[in-house]
Design an enzyme around this catalytic site. Structure first.
Site, PDB file in Angstrom:
ATOM      1  N   LYS A   1      53.604  40.629  45.272  1.00 25.82           N
ATOM      2  CA  LYS A   1      53.744  41.450  44.067  1.00 25.82           C
ATOM      3  C   LYS A   1      55.139  42.055  43.960  1.00 25.82           C
ATOM      4  O   LYS A   1      55.707  42.164  42.870  1.00 25.82           O
ATOM      5  CB  LYS A   1      52.677  42.543  44.059  1.00 25.82           C
ATOM      6  CG  LYS A   1      51.259  42.034  43.829  1.00 25.82           C
ATOM      7  CD  LYS A   1      50.280  43.187  43.729  1.00 25.82           C
ATOM      8  CE  LYS A   1      48.876  42.710  43.367  1.00 25.82           C
ATOM      9  NZ  LYS A   1      48.260  41.902  44.399  1.00 25.82           N
TER      10      LYS A   1
ATOM     11  N   GLU B   1      53.179  51.915  42.678  1.00 23.07           N
ATOM     12  CA  GLU B   1      53.510  51.961  41.262  1.00 23.07           C
ATOM     13  C   GLU B   1      53.002  53.235  40.623  1.00 23.07           C
ATOM     14  O   GLU B   1      51.997  53.811  41.070  1.00 23.07           O
ATOM     15  CB  GLU B   1      52.890  50.762  40.523  1.00 23.07           C
ATOM     16  CG  GLU B   1      53.517  49.438  40.872  1.00 23.07           C
ATOM     17  CD  GLU B   1      52.884  48.291  40.101  1.00 23.07           C
ATOM     18  OE1 GLU B   1      51.818  48.505  39.496  1.00 23.07           O
ATOM     19  OE2 GLU B   1      53.455  47.193  40.118  1.00 23.07           O
TER      20      GLU B   1
ATOM     21  N   HIS C   1      38.700  48.976  40.987  1.00 24.43           N
ATOM     22  CA  HIS C   1      39.753  48.034  40.610  1.00 24.43           C
ATOM     23  C   HIS C   1      39.262  46.595  40.544  1.00 24.43           C
ATOM     24  O   HIS C   1      40.059  45.663  40.578  1.00 24.43           O
ATOM     25  CB  HIS C   1      40.955  48.143  41.560  1.00 24.43           C
ATOM     26  CG  HIS C   1      41.482  49.535  41.689  1.00 24.43           C
ATOM     27  ND1 HIS C   1      42.118  50.193  40.662  1.00 24.43           N
ATOM     28  CD2 HIS C   1      41.457  50.403  42.723  1.00 24.43           C
ATOM     29  CE1 HIS C   1      42.467  51.405  41.063  1.00 24.43           C
ATOM     30  NE2 HIS C   1      42.073  51.558  42.304  1.00 24.43           N
TER      31      HIS C   1
ATOM     32  N   ARG D   1      46.143  30.876  39.642  1.00 31.31           N
ATOM     33  CA  ARG D   1      44.893  30.123  39.774  1.00 31.31           C
ATOM     34  C   ARG D   1      44.081  30.345  38.510  1.00 31.31           C
ATOM     35  O   ARG D   1      44.465  31.109  37.627  1.00 31.31           O
ATOM     36  CB  ARG D   1      44.092  30.628  40.982  1.00 31.31           C
ATOM     37  CG  ARG D   1      43.841  32.136  40.929  1.00 31.31           C
ATOM     38  CD  ARG D   1      42.979  32.612  42.081  1.00 31.31           C
ATOM     39  NE  ARG D   1      42.967  34.056  42.237  1.00 31.31           N
ATOM     40  CZ  ARG D   1      42.213  34.891  41.536  1.00 31.31           C
ATOM     41  NH1 ARG D   1      41.419  34.434  40.602  1.00 31.31           N
ATOM     42  NH2 ARG D   1      42.251  36.190  41.768  1.00 31.31           N
TER      43      ARG D   1
END
Length: 703
Positions: A124, A208, A243, A300
């Protein structure tokens, strides 16, 4: 660059996955005339994907690391069976660049993007840097290589709380924690890194800024080896718990044509920046004001791809196979359009009332809604299969679609509510009742969406446990009586005198009315249903022949019942007619009755005082804390011998790749732990020697 087949479809492919995605790929491959090879672990020897395949190869024991994550064994199976390509599904090796390289080296086509693209987007933090150079909007945060806890804590303080800690190599909500204040950062970081290391073999994290009331909107992209790249519009995946997505829909409610175009162009730019090939999803965090930021790219096919298929009329798995075989994309961007609205609900074996705790067991009854143009069910299991602790507990995906005009979403919602009511699953606890409340939740129904929807709607979604309604108890009683009649009929037919009146269970008496009492346990309460049989020809009991007078909760009703063509039965209660189903399950010595009525599930227990067998665990002896499911101890948190408040964390149990914190049920003291870090524990194993504090001690602890 991964090896590519020359244009022309494959003869045989191997599916390096399990569950519903393996079954989904097999259905498409069969339609295209392609033979399939399944791989399976010892735990999946009788799994549905194995039964559907043309060939199947066992690749190792139940743990995923020794089977589905063993690239060498999978490639050996491909070589042994002559498979020309490997479809990785999603999860397991689907985003593993080393596996893509190994496929190329073995001369087998990897049905996915090039290894370089997987590597670029697999981290990421690296992906954020790459997207910055491609002018894709980014969320403020720290994506650096220095993973010193003190530095990470300092970066979080600079960014400003709340912040989100995310596993750099993660996905599916694993290795992710929301931190709302500096004092909680260290513990959240440690837990996040443990989970990331266990799930992905990489503890690297990024930090973040957490966007208040964000929406999770993702764009489906597709690219081929001829330089073409398109997007197939967006999906809104904002409804999440821990999440992890619960409901997905397409198109995103409230999306303007301008915003759709901007997000689609950004997603295509992201794919082109890494030389992407095949199916991928670019995920964005979107503000309520319409601004959006790149979050990550999943290299994917996604679990929620069916909603895109429903609104575009395209088979994305077929696109994958054709692109991997060297063909160009079937359509150009201007040829793609949106029709109608689709919603997907993930049916899980889990208990929403207990923090979505996974449930394991055999599917003793599994009846899905009837499939048609508007309702689709993707499942990797069938009745009789087992949900094990080794893998994700998803049972199926329920997808509904409606092609109406501006009211398409409302029509799709109505279809979803009805389809959820048609499920009947027994043997494991499911989230179906929770999903039924979720789609009826005012916030979701009105498309007031953000990733905190479940949390802010807790009062509606998690109501106080209520006793079974009178109708459910009457249905259970009628189900019991009908089952007795059917059993008596079968015994009579097998006997030497099938017409003997002594074989019947119709309550006939010569001079007296026949009556009895059925007792059901509802939670901790015993509820009686008094049964008075209607008279038969020549009897003297009064009432109506073939009926029962049922008295329950102080009210009496005349009831009849008859079997329908499937496992349901019709129940007439006074002047009302209900359609219901009752599944009988014997579990831990208890005779359980699962009542399916009006879209809700009511678990009861048949209580027979003459043959009382107490269900295990009912007594709940003071101080006993047991494992809610099989798992591994990853941390012991509570100090031994020191007073603890109610809710204090005691230990962390890892099960199904997720961490579950066991907390103190009351104020008290840990006298000792039964297991050490790293130990495997069975379902129901006693974990902690816990002494409950006296009232005075508890009050002192609270102060």
């Amino acid at each position: 660059m991964a090896a590519r087949h020359s244009p022309g479809m494959f003869d045989k492919i191997l599916i390096a996955n399990r569950g519903e995605i393996a079954c989904r790929v097999m259905r498409t491959a069969r339609r295209l005339g392609v033979r399939t090879v399944a791989v399976y672990s010892e735990a999946d020897a009788n799994a549905r994907h194995v039964r559907l395949a043309d060939e199947a190869v066992c690749i190792g024991p139940a743990p995923a690391r020794e089977s589905y994550l063993d690239a060498a064994r999978i490639l050996e199976a491909a070589h042994k069976t002559g498979a020309q390509a490997v479809h990785p599904g999603y999860g397991f090796l689907s985003e593993n660049a080393a596996f893509a390289d190994a496929c190329a080296a073995a001369g087998v086509v990897f049905i996915g993007p090039p290894a370089a693209a997987i590597r670029a987007m697999g981290s990421k933090s690296e992906a954020k840097k790459l997207m910055g150079t491609a002018a894709v909007p980014l969320t403020p945060g720290y994506h650096g290589d220095d993973q010193t806890p003190a530095l990470l804590h300092g970066e979080a303080d600079k960014i400003g709380y709340p912040v989100l800690i995310k596993a750099a190599a993660g996905g599916g909500g694993k290795g992710m924690r929301l931190v709302e204040r500096s004092a909680d950062f260290a513990d959240a970081l440690a837990s996040c890194q443990r989970e990331a290391a266990a799930s992905f073999g990489n503890a690297h994290v990024l930090i973040e800024k957490y966007i208040t009331r964000p929406r999770h909107i993702e764009i489906q992209v597709f690219a081929d080896t001829h330089g073409n790249c398109v997007h197939l519009f967006e999906r809104d995946c904002s409804v999440q718990r821990r999440h992890q997505k619960v409901l997905e829909e397409a198109p995103a409610p409230g999306m303007t044509p301008e915003r759709r175009r901007a997000m689609g162009e950004a997603a295509v730019a992201a794919a082109r920046a890494v030389g992407y090939v095949g199916a991928g999803t670019v995920e964005f965090i979107a503000n309520q004001d319409g601004s959006f930021y790149f979050m990550e790219m999943n290299t994917r096919l996604q679990v929620e791809h069916p909603v895109t298929e429903m609104i575009t009329g395209q088979d994305l798995v077929e696109w994958q196979l054709r692109v991997a075989a060297g063909e160009a994309l079937p359509l150009r961007q201007e040829q793609l359009s949106i029709r109608g609205h689709a919603i997907e609900a993930r049916i899980y074996a889990e208990d929403a009332s207990r923090g979505f705790l996974p449930s394991t067991g055999r599917l003793l009854r599994l009846v899905a809604p009837a499939e048609n143009l508007n309702v689709r069910v993707d499942s990797g299991v069938e009745e009789g299969d087992e949900i094990t602790p080794h893998y994700d507990p998803m049972i199926a995906k329920l997808i509904v679609w409606d092609g109406g005009n501006e009211n398409a979403r409302d029509a799709a919602l109505a279809r979803m509510r009805r389809a959820l009511a048609d499920w009947r699953i027994a043997g494991v606890t499911t989230n179906i009742d929770f999903l039924s409340r979720l789609v009826a939740c005012p916030a979701f129904a009105q498309a007031d969406l953000d990733t905190g929807l479940i949390e802010r709607s807790r009062v509606f979604l998690f109501p106080e446990a209520a006793p079974a309604p009178r109708d459910a108890l009457l249905v259970a009683a009628v189900g019991e009586l009908l089952a007795e009649e059917e059993s008596a009929r079968q015994k009579a037919q097998a006997s030497g005198d099938p017409w003997s009146p002594w074989q019947a269970r119709d309550g006939w008496r010569l001079n007296l009315a026949s009556s009895r009492t059925l007792i059901f346990r509802d939670g901790e309460q015993l509820v009686e249903v008094s049964v008075r049989y209607g008279s038969n020809e020549g009897g003297s009991g009064g009432g109506v022949a073939g009926s029962w007078q049922l008295t329950c909760l102080g009210e009496s009703s005349l009831a009849r019942g008859r079997r329908l063509e499937d496992d349901r039965f019709a129940v007439e209660i006074d002047d009302r007619r209900l359609v219901a189903s009752v599944v009988s399950v014997t579990e831990k010595g208890a005779a359980r009755r699962i009542v399916f009525l009006n879209g809700s599930t009511w678990p009861l227990e048949r209580h027979d005082p003459l043959h009382l067998v107490e269900a295990g665990g009912r007594s709940g002896a003071g101080g006993r804390l047991t494992a809610p499911m099989p798992g591994k101890i990853v941390a012991l948190l509570a100090p031994v011998g020191q007073p603890l408040e109610r809710g204090a964390p005691l230990l962390i149990l890892e099960a199904m790749k997720m961490e579950h914190t066991i907390t103190a049920p009351q104020a008290g003291t840990v006298n000792g732990f039964r297991y050490a870090v790293g130990d495997q524990v069975a379902d129901g194993a006693e974990l902690v020697d816990f002494a409950i504090a006296s009232a005075a001690q508890a009050n002192a602890a609270e102060r």
